[in-house]
Design a protein around this motif. Sequence first.
Motif, PDB file in Angstrom:
ATOM      1  N   PRO A 243      -0.502   7.270  18.140  1.00 30.78           N
ATOM      2  CA  PRO A 243      -1.794   8.080  18.581  1.00 30.78           C
ATOM      3  C   PRO A 243      -1.775   9.237  17.448  1.00 30.78           C
ATOM      4  O   PRO A 243      -2.612   9.765  17.234  1.00 30.78           O
ATOM      5  CB  PRO A 243      -1.264   8.665  19.815  1.00 30.78           C
ATOM      6  CG  PRO A 243       0.216   8.511  19.972  1.00 30.78           C
ATOM      7  CD  PRO A 243       0.492   7.391  19.486  1.00 30.78           C
ATOM      8  N   TYR A 244      -0.583   9.434  16.598  1.00 35.18           N
ATOM      9  CA  TYR A 244      -0.859  10.459  15.470  1.00 35.18           C
ATOM     10  C   TYR A 244      -1.205   9.929  14.177  1.00 35.18           C
ATOM     11  O   TYR A 244      -1.457  10.785  13.197  1.00 35.18           O
ATOM     12  CB  TYR A 244       0.726  10.843  15.358  1.00 35.18           C
ATOM     13  CG  TYR A 244       1.565  11.480  16.642  1.00 35.18           C
ATOM     14  CD1 TYR A 244       1.081  12.832  16.971  1.00 35.18           C
ATOM     15  CD2 TYR A 244       2.330  10.601  17.333  1.00 35.18           C
ATOM     16  CE1 TYR A 244       1.780  13.237  18.320  1.00 35.18           C
ATOM     17  CE2 TYR A 244       2.917  11.245  18.434  1.00 35.18           C
ATOM     18  CZ  TYR A 244       2.544  12.588  18.823  1.00 35.18           C
ATOM     19  OH  TYR A 244       3.071  12.924  20.029  1.00 35.18           O
ATOM     20  N   LEU A 245      -1.498   8.783  14.017  1.00 31.39           N
ATOM     21  CA  LEU A 245      -2.077   8.099  12.844  1.00 31.39           C
ATOM     22  C   LEU A 245      -3.687   7.985  12.812  1.00 31.39           C
ATOM     23  O   LEU A 245      -4.185   7.742  14.042  1.00 31.39           O
ATOM     24  CB  LEU A 245      -1.391   6.732  12.492  1.00 31.39           C
ATOM     25  CG  LEU A 245      -0.322   6.650  11.981  1.00 31.39           C
ATOM     26  CD1 LEU A 245       0.128   5.072  12.049  1.00 31.39           C
ATOM     27  CD2 LEU A 245       0.206   7.548  11.023  1.00 31.39           C
ATOM     28  N   SER A 246      -4.269   8.561  11.705  1.00 30.00           N
ATOM     29  CA  SER A 246      -5.740   8.358  11.659  1.00 30.00           C
ATOM     30  C   SER A 246      -6.315   7.036  11.091  1.00 30.00           C
ATOM     31  O   SER A 246      -7.553   6.880  11.229  1.00 30.00           O
ATOM     32  CB  SER A 246      -6.347   9.641  10.902  1.00 30.00           C
ATOM     33  OG  SER A 246      -5.619   9.485   9.402  1.00 30.00           O
ATOM     34  N   ASP A 247      -5.322   6.145  10.599  1.00 34.83           N
ATOM     35  CA  ASP A 247      -5.665   4.866  10.211  1.00 34.83           C
ATOM     36  C   ASP A 247      -5.179   3.927  11.040  1.00 34.83           C
ATOM     37  O   ASP A 247      -4.443   4.118  11.900  1.00 34.83           O
ATOM     38  CB  ASP A 247      -5.633   4.721   8.702  1.00 34.83           C
ATOM     39  CG  ASP A 247      -4.205   4.896   8.476  1.00 34.83           C
ATOM     40  OD1 ASP A 247      -3.122   4.916   9.458  1.00 34.83           O
ATOM     41  OD2 ASP A 247      -4.013   5.106   7.345  1.00 34.83           O
ATOM     42  N   GLU A 248      -5.059   2.708  10.760  1.00 33.65           N
ATOM     43  CA  GLU A 248      -4.599   1.435  11.326  1.00 33.65           C
ATOM     44  C   GLU A 248      -3.283   1.444  11.033  1.00 33.65           C
ATOM     45  O   GLU A 248      -2.387   0.562  11.925  1.00 33.65           O
ATOM     46  CB  GLU A 248      -5.436   0.316  11.043  1.00 33.65           C
ATOM     47  CG  GLU A 248      -5.531  -0.268   9.469  1.00 33.65           C
ATOM     48  CD  GLU A 248      -4.234  -0.791   8.972  1.00 33.65           C
ATOM     49  OE1 GLU A 248      -3.780  -1.908   9.516  1.00 33.65           O
ATOM     50  OE2 GLU A 248      -4.026  -0.432   8.008  1.00 33.65           O
ATOM     51  N   GLY A 249      -2.518   2.096  10.208  1.00 34.13           N
ATOM     52  CA  GLY A 249      -1.075   2.005  10.039  1.00 34.13           C
ATOM     53  C   GLY A 249      -0.277   1.151   9.644  1.00 34.13           C
ATOM     54  O   GLY A 249       0.901   1.200   9.959  1.00 34.13           O
ATOM     55  N   SER A 250      -0.723   0.296   8.915  1.00 34.54           N
ATOM     56  CA  SER A 250      -0.060  -0.815   8.549  1.00 34.54           C
ATOM     57  C   SER A 250       1.314  -0.685   7.481  1.00 34.54           C
ATOM     58  O   SER A 250       2.326  -1.126   7.660  1.00 34.54           O
ATOM     59  CB  SER A 250      -0.776  -1.847   7.730  1.00 34.54           C
ATOM     60  OG  SER A 250      -1.960  -2.409   8.557  1.00 34.54           O
ATOM     61  N   LYS A 251       0.980   0.377   6.710  1.00 37.94           N
ATOM     62  CA  LYS A 251       2.322   0.853   6.090  1.00 37.94           C
ATOM     63  C   LYS A 251       2.964   1.784   6.591  1.00 37.94           C
ATOM     64  O   LYS A 251       4.310   2.233   6.154  1.00 37.94           O
ATOM     65  CB  LYS A 251       1.531   1.501   4.488  1.00 37.94           C
ATOM     66  CG  LYS A 251       0.828   0.543   3.731  1.00 37.94           C
ATOM     67  CD  LYS A 251       0.200   1.233   2.479  1.00 37.94           C
ATOM     68  CE  LYS A 251      -0.555   0.130   1.653  1.00 37.94           C
ATOM     69  NZ  LYS A 251      -1.657  -0.548   2.307  1.00 37.94           N
TER      70      LYS A 251
ATOM     71  N   GLU B 249      -1.606  -6.188   9.470  1.00 36.43           N
ATOM     72  CA  GLU B 249      -2.701  -5.278   9.148  1.00 36.43           C
ATOM     73  C   GLU B 249      -3.930  -5.546   9.799  1.00 36.43           C
ATOM     74  O   GLU B 249      -3.899  -6.719  10.013  1.00 36.43           O
ATOM     75  CB  GLU B 249      -2.975  -5.590   7.380  1.00 36.43           C
ATOM     76  CG  GLU B 249      -1.737  -5.270   6.401  1.00 36.43           C
ATOM     77  CD  GLU B 249      -1.257  -6.737   6.111  1.00 36.43           C
ATOM     78  OE1 GLU B 249      -0.925  -6.626   5.024  1.00 36.43           O
ATOM     79  OE2 GLU B 249      -1.459  -7.628   6.846  1.00 36.43           O
ATOM     80  N   ARG B 250      -4.652  -4.693   9.752  1.00 34.38           N
ATOM     81  CA  ARG B 250      -6.116  -5.006  10.219  1.00 34.38           C
ATOM     82  C   ARG B 250      -6.926  -5.877   9.359  1.00 34.38           C
ATOM     83  O   ARG B 250      -7.017  -5.254   8.106  1.00 34.38           O
ATOM     84  CB  ARG B 250      -6.974  -3.753  10.757  1.00 34.38           C
ATOM     85  CG  ARG B 250      -8.326  -4.003  11.424  1.00 34.38           C
ATOM     86  CD  ARG B 250      -8.985  -2.672  11.341  1.00 34.38           C
ATOM     87  NE  ARG B 250     -10.495  -3.249  11.560  1.00 34.38           N
ATOM     88  CZ  ARG B 250     -11.274  -2.103  11.777  1.00 34.38           C
ATOM     89  NH1 ARG B 250     -11.178  -0.828  11.974  1.00 34.38           N
ATOM     90  NH2 ARG B 250     -12.820  -2.483  11.788  1.00 34.38           N
TER      91      ARG B 250
ATOM     92  N   SER C 232       1.349  -6.131  19.169  1.00 35.53           N
ATOM     93  CA  SER C 232       0.183  -6.934  19.313  1.00 35.53           C
ATOM     94  C   SER C 232      -0.866  -5.842  18.540  1.00 35.53           C
ATOM     95  O   SER C 232      -0.736  -4.712  18.712  1.00 35.53           O
ATOM     96  CB  SER C 232      -0.574  -6.925  20.548  1.00 35.53           C
ATOM     97  OG  SER C 232       0.214  -8.035  21.470  1.00 35.53           O
ATOM     98  N   ARG C 233      -2.000  -6.499  17.782  1.00 34.88           N
ATOM     99  CA  ARG C 233      -2.847  -5.590  17.274  1.00 34.88           C
ATOM    100  C   ARG C 233      -4.190  -6.063  17.894  1.00 34.88           C
ATOM    101  O   ARG C 233      -4.649  -7.367  17.705  1.00 34.88           O
ATOM    102  CB  ARG C 233      -2.759  -5.566  15.767  1.00 34.88           C
ATOM    103  CG  ARG C 233      -4.170  -4.806  15.033  1.00 34.88           C
ATOM    104  CD  ARG C 233      -4.124  -5.094  13.384  1.00 34.88           C
ATOM    105  NE  ARG C 233      -3.033  -3.991  12.761  1.00 34.88           N
ATOM    106  CZ  ARG C 233      -3.124  -2.881  12.803  1.00 34.88           C
ATOM    107  NH1 ARG C 233      -3.956  -2.143  13.358  1.00 34.88           N
ATOM    108  NH2 ARG C 233      -2.019  -2.158  12.400  1.00 34.88           N
ATOM    109  N   TRP C 234      -4.782  -4.997  18.186  1.00 38.14           N
ATOM    110  CA  TRP C 234      -6.527  -5.160  18.580  1.00 38.14           C
ATOM    111  C   TRP C 234      -7.173  -4.222  17.692  1.00 38.14           C
ATOM    112  O   TRP C 234      -7.079  -2.947  18.288  1.00 38.14           O
ATOM    113  CB  TRP C 234      -6.569  -5.352  20.053  1.00 38.14           C
ATOM    114  CG  TRP C 234      -8.062  -5.442  20.249  1.00 38.14           C
ATOM    115  CD1 TRP C 234      -8.957  -4.393  21.035  1.00 38.14           C
ATOM    116  CD2 TRP C 234      -8.801  -6.686  20.205  1.00 38.14           C
ATOM    117  NE1 TRP C 234     -10.227  -5.257  21.244  1.00 38.14           N
ATOM    118  CE2 TRP C 234     -10.113  -6.331  20.612  1.00 38.14           C
ATOM    119  CE3 TRP C 234      -8.473  -8.052  19.861  1.00 38.14           C
ATOM    120  CZ2 TRP C 234     -10.977  -7.543  20.650  1.00 38.14           C
ATOM    121  CZ3 TRP C 234      -9.430  -8.998  19.821  1.00 38.14           C
ATOM    122  CH2 TRP C 234     -10.760  -8.687  20.335  1.00 38.14           C
TER     123      TRP C 234
ATOM    124  N   SER D 174      -9.147  -7.188  14.120  1.00 40.89           N
ATOM    125  CA  SER D 174      -7.850  -8.333  14.145  1.00 40.89           C
ATOM    126  C   SER D 174      -7.507  -8.398  15.798  1.00 40.89           C
ATOM    127  O   SER D 174      -7.665  -7.401  16.684  1.00 40.89           O
ATOM    128  CB  SER D 174      -6.814  -7.780  13.575  1.00 40.89           C
ATOM    129  OG  SER D 174      -7.163  -7.567  12.116  1.00 40.89           O
ATOM    130  N   GLY D 175      -7.055  -9.571  16.189  1.00 42.33           N
ATOM    131  CA  GLY D 175      -6.444  -9.738  17.575  1.00 42.33           C
ATOM    132  C   GLY D 175      -5.185 -10.652  17.191  1.00 42.33           C
ATOM    133  O   GLY D 175      -5.354 -11.905  17.498  1.00 42.33           O
TER     134      GLY D 175
END
Length: 524
Positions: A70-78, A106-107, A159-161, A112-113
């Motif tokens: 919840p602290y990231l503003s993007d999808e956080g892949s890195k 990554e998204r 999981s990523r959604w 992504s699902g």
Amino acid sequence: KFTDQKTIENKDSITVITTEMSEENYGIRHYLTWYHGEKGCEVYTEFFNDGEEELELQYLTSASLEALSPYLSDEGSKDLVFHRFKTGWSTEGLHQANTLCELGLERAWGGSGECIRLSAAGSRAVREYHPFAALEDTKNNIIWGVYLAHNTSWQIELSRWWNGVSLSAGIADVINGMWTKKVKKGETFKSPTAMIGVAVGSIAELSNRIIDMRHRAIDAYGEDGMGITYNEFAYSWGKPTEPELLKVADILKNGKTKYFVMDAGWFYRPEGGPGGWILNKESFPNGLKTYTDIIKNLGMIPGIWMEFEACRKDTETFKDEYSDMMLSVGGRQIVCPLTGGAKLFDFRKPKVIEYMDEKVIKFLKDNGFGYLKIDYNINTGIGVDGEESLGENLRQHMEAVRNFVIKIKKEIPDIMIENCASGGCRLEPSMMDITGMSSASDTHDVYERAIVAANLHYLTPPRQNQVWCTLRPQYDHNRFTHIISIGFLGRLCWSGDIAGLSKTQLDELFAAEKFVLLGARIIG
């Protein structure tokens, strides 16, 4: 949909129960319990069916941590790193950590699902991975984790959604564990318990918080102190005899060893092996009761090895007339080739429990044993026959196995039970929490056992983890003291040729015992 939430406060804990319900009158009760002073929570879910029709579950999570981070503003892949612990025979607890980029999570451009699954299938729950996983937000220095307590097939999913990432754990589903569960009108079904935690810091800080929760069960087991063990397996290599064991015991009586354990091979082979349990009178001509009385008179608690969930080829119970006591799949009895041919007792059957009462509990009582090493070198496979799905039948069988271990402790309250399965293949909370200590690994005679023992500090309380120190007269001073020091990483367990050690080597052994027990008293 959310229905209600209530809080129950007890003397030592607080439980929050959240209910969600469908229009068809089935739903989930989510139980979250915090014990005062602990740094994590226990979670499980209960599915209920208040509708008119029988329903079938195909998956049920014990815990699901959502919207990470919840602290990231993007999808956080890195920035998001997935932690898990690989295992295998004598290679327990290898820490693996990868970014979501490295894992292909990554998204994608349109959303992504996707997910990555860790899982175990069968009756050895710690075969490929430990049921422990964590997700770390390296940008904000925070980490979340989940540890599942389940002694058979399980799965953990990352999981990523779209931008959201979740970490969940539960019973292996219809795909990974061939598990479905029928829930009739008015019935409920409860998931295994999971421990969850969050920490500022790295995997070490998170692990400390979750492992700290395990001390409640260890304290409840009732052992006085952290007694030192001797196991003779790496001395006789499966051929113990009364004269040789008493030779070692007569030396160790001069130190602080508490448990003196005889390992595999005390029975006739092959007809008297696991499943038959016929004492080898050539090796123990005076009987086991006379032997255990001598060990007790020397000031130690006698222990014995058993693998009671299986019967080996050539034993009486391997014969066809005992087939109604054995596990089967597809109508055919399971025969495990790994141990030269072994069938598996079906602990759901009262006839099997009666047999185990006689062959295990009565045997321990009659012969005066105060320590039981429970080994398990086989695997059922993904499921067994029964009234429900293959996976659910296996879950019920493994629950019955666990209940029998609890029964041993209830019938013999002072007994110390060691949890072992090819070394560390049952290093999971549901079995460790009903036994006094666990075999960390089968790394008996190699330098790398120090690495294995240290890795397991992420996963198991060291006060419960038995670490073998196999001593040989031919070892030079550096190797000898190195082996002794490995025992300081957990519960000290001597093995090897104690009778052949020099006076200088024995002095070092006895000094190490005093050091360990002094440290245990200070920590305690």
